[in-house]
Design an enzyme around this catalytic site. Structure first.
Site, PDB file in Angstrom:
ATOM      1  N   ASN A   9       0.768  -1.201  -0.124  1.00 43.42           N
ATOM      2  CA  ASN A   9       0.049   0.087  -0.053  1.00 43.42           C
ATOM      3  C   ASN A   9       0.847   1.340  -0.040  1.00 43.42           C
ATOM      4  OD1 ASN A   9      -1.959   2.148   0.435  1.00 43.42           O
ATOM      5  ND2 ASN A   9      -2.234   1.422   2.392  1.00 43.42           N
ATOM      6  N   TRP A  10       0.990   1.790  -1.327  1.00 42.82           N
ATOM      7  CA  TRP A  10       1.992   3.057  -1.331  1.00 42.82           C
ATOM      8  C   TRP A  10       1.396   4.357  -0.636  1.00 42.82           C
ATOM      9  CZ3 TRP A  10       4.804   2.705  -6.783  1.00 42.82           C
ATOM     10  CH2 TRP A  10       5.723   1.741  -6.706  1.00 42.82           C
ATOM     11  N   LYS A  11      -0.049   4.250  -0.402  1.00 40.72           N
ATOM     12  CA  LYS A  11      -0.512   5.595   0.280  1.00 40.72           C
ATOM     13  C   LYS A  11       0.043   6.668  -0.528  1.00 40.72           C
ATOM     14  CE  LYS A  11      -0.274   3.023   4.762  1.00 40.72           C
ATOM     15  NZ  LYS A  11       0.032   3.235   6.283  1.00 40.72           N
ATOM     16  N   HIS A  95      -9.426   1.268   4.997  1.00 34.37           N
ATOM     17  CA  HIS A  95      -8.173   1.435   5.880  1.00 34.37           C
ATOM     18  C   HIS A  95      -8.430   2.214   6.764  1.00 34.37           C
ATOM     19  CE1 HIS A  95      -4.088   2.629   6.462  1.00 34.37           C
ATOM     20  NE2 HIS A  95      -3.847   1.454   5.924  1.00 34.37           N
ATOM     21  N   GLU A 167      -5.244  -4.739  10.556  1.00 34.09           N
ATOM     22  CA  GLU A 167      -4.006  -3.630  10.866  1.00 34.09           C
ATOM     23  C   GLU A 167      -4.442  -2.921  12.162  1.00 34.09           C
ATOM     24  OE1 GLU A 167      -2.397  -2.647   6.837  1.00 34.09           O
ATOM     25  OE2 GLU A 167      -3.968  -1.034   7.373  1.00 34.09           O
ATOM     26  N   GLY A 173       2.870   2.442  10.928  1.00 32.33           N
ATOM     27  CA  GLY A 173       3.725   3.578  10.981  1.00 32.33           C
ATOM     28  C   GLY A 173       4.165   4.125  12.088  1.00 32.33           C
ATOM     29  N   GLY A 233       3.132  -1.100   4.100  1.00 32.71           N
ATOM     30  CA  GLY A 233       3.085   0.234   3.826  1.00 32.71           C
ATOM     31  C   GLY A 233       4.547   0.551   3.640  1.00 32.71           C
ATOM     32  N   GLY A 234       4.977   1.265   4.501  1.00 31.48           N
ATOM     33  CA  GLY A 234       6.472   2.144   4.139  1.00 31.48           C
ATOM     34  C   GLY A 234       7.571   0.901   3.535  1.00 31.48           C
TER      35      GLY A 234
END
Ligand code: 13P
Length: 250
Positions: A9-11, A95, A167, A173, A233-234
């Site tokens: 998930n590159w957000k 999300h 999640e 994060g 994510g990151g």
């Protein structure tokens, strides 16, 4: 036997250059990796570029959000049929960042989930508790009520073709990861809850863990019986990290 899925998930990250270069690197670093399902979810504006960059590869394209309606006067929104035209296979719905920052309700999430299935894409339904809710001891109730909102609208059978991502909000994060045991406990509860309605759907449904998944902890997380991969994510913004997380899932 369920396959594992690793979805990035590159957000709200990336640029044209980043998308092209990173997807090219991910493609080459995951070459021949056919034991695991893989997907990248870039921003909406980068979908056409990503579609071209991933064409002919084993990496599927995903989107981070969708509107429940097919079309209409909804400024700034994008519908499921529109995403489908860009070869999108997975769509993240619910999300926690959208629930918290955009006020998305369980009911809206349930409608989005149904809209994604209606055009034969695969929803990735995110559920998870806040730190406060965990400390109050209501993790189980929070997660299952988020799930029930969708089950009540779409039924259990569709979970054979849907993905759930657990999640915990306190692990997104933040630098804190749920321990494999903490994650497994919730994943096991989710699968048992599905199994009370339909054993086959519960058995087929991929349940991903998300929250600070990285190369260093992926193998241990994915080794748990009810963890079927990760929503990353990151770490998915770095091709080598993403590739080694996929390797851990194979
Ligand atoms: P991080 O992996 O950056 O903690 O993000 C998790 C997430 O929100 C994926 O959807």
């Amino acid at each position: 036997m369920r396959r594992k899925l690793v979805a990035g998930n590159w957000k709200m990250h990336g640029s044209r250059r980043f998308v092209e270069q990173t997807l090219q690197s991910i493609r080459s670093e995951t070459e021949g990796q056919d034991a695991v399902d893989m997907a990248i979810c870039p921003t909406l504006v980068h979908l056409p570029l990503a579609e071209a960059a991933l064409s002919g590869s084993q990496i599927a394209l995903g989107a981070q959000n969708v509107h429940a309606a097919t079309e209409g006067a909804f400024t700034g929104e994008v519908s499921a049929p529109m995403l489908k035209e860009f070869s999108v296979r997975y769509v993240i719905v619910g999300h926690s960042e959208r629930r918290q920052l955009n006020g998305e309700t369980d009911e809206q999430v349930a409608k989005k989930f149904a809209a994604v299935l209606a055009v034969k894409m695969i929803p990735i339904l995110c559920v998870g508790e806040s730190l406060q809710q965990r400390e109050q001891g209501i993790t189980h109730q929070v997660v299952l009520s988020q799930l029930d909102a969708v089950l009540d609208r779409s039924g259990i059978e569709v979970f054979s073709q849907a993905v759930i991502a657990y999640e915990p909000i306190w692990a997104i994060g933040t630098g804190i990861t749920a321990t494999p045991e903490q994650a497994q406990e919730v994943h096991g509860n989710i699968r048992r809850h599905l199994a009370e309605r339909d054993g086959a759907a519960a058995e087929n449904c991929q349940i991903l863990y998300g929250g600070r998944v990285k190369a260093a902890n992926a193998a241990e997380l994915f080794g748990q019986p009810d963890i079927d991969g990760g929503l990353v994510g990151g770490a998915s913004l770095k091709a080598d990290e993403f590739a080694s997380i996929c390797e851990s899932a194979s």
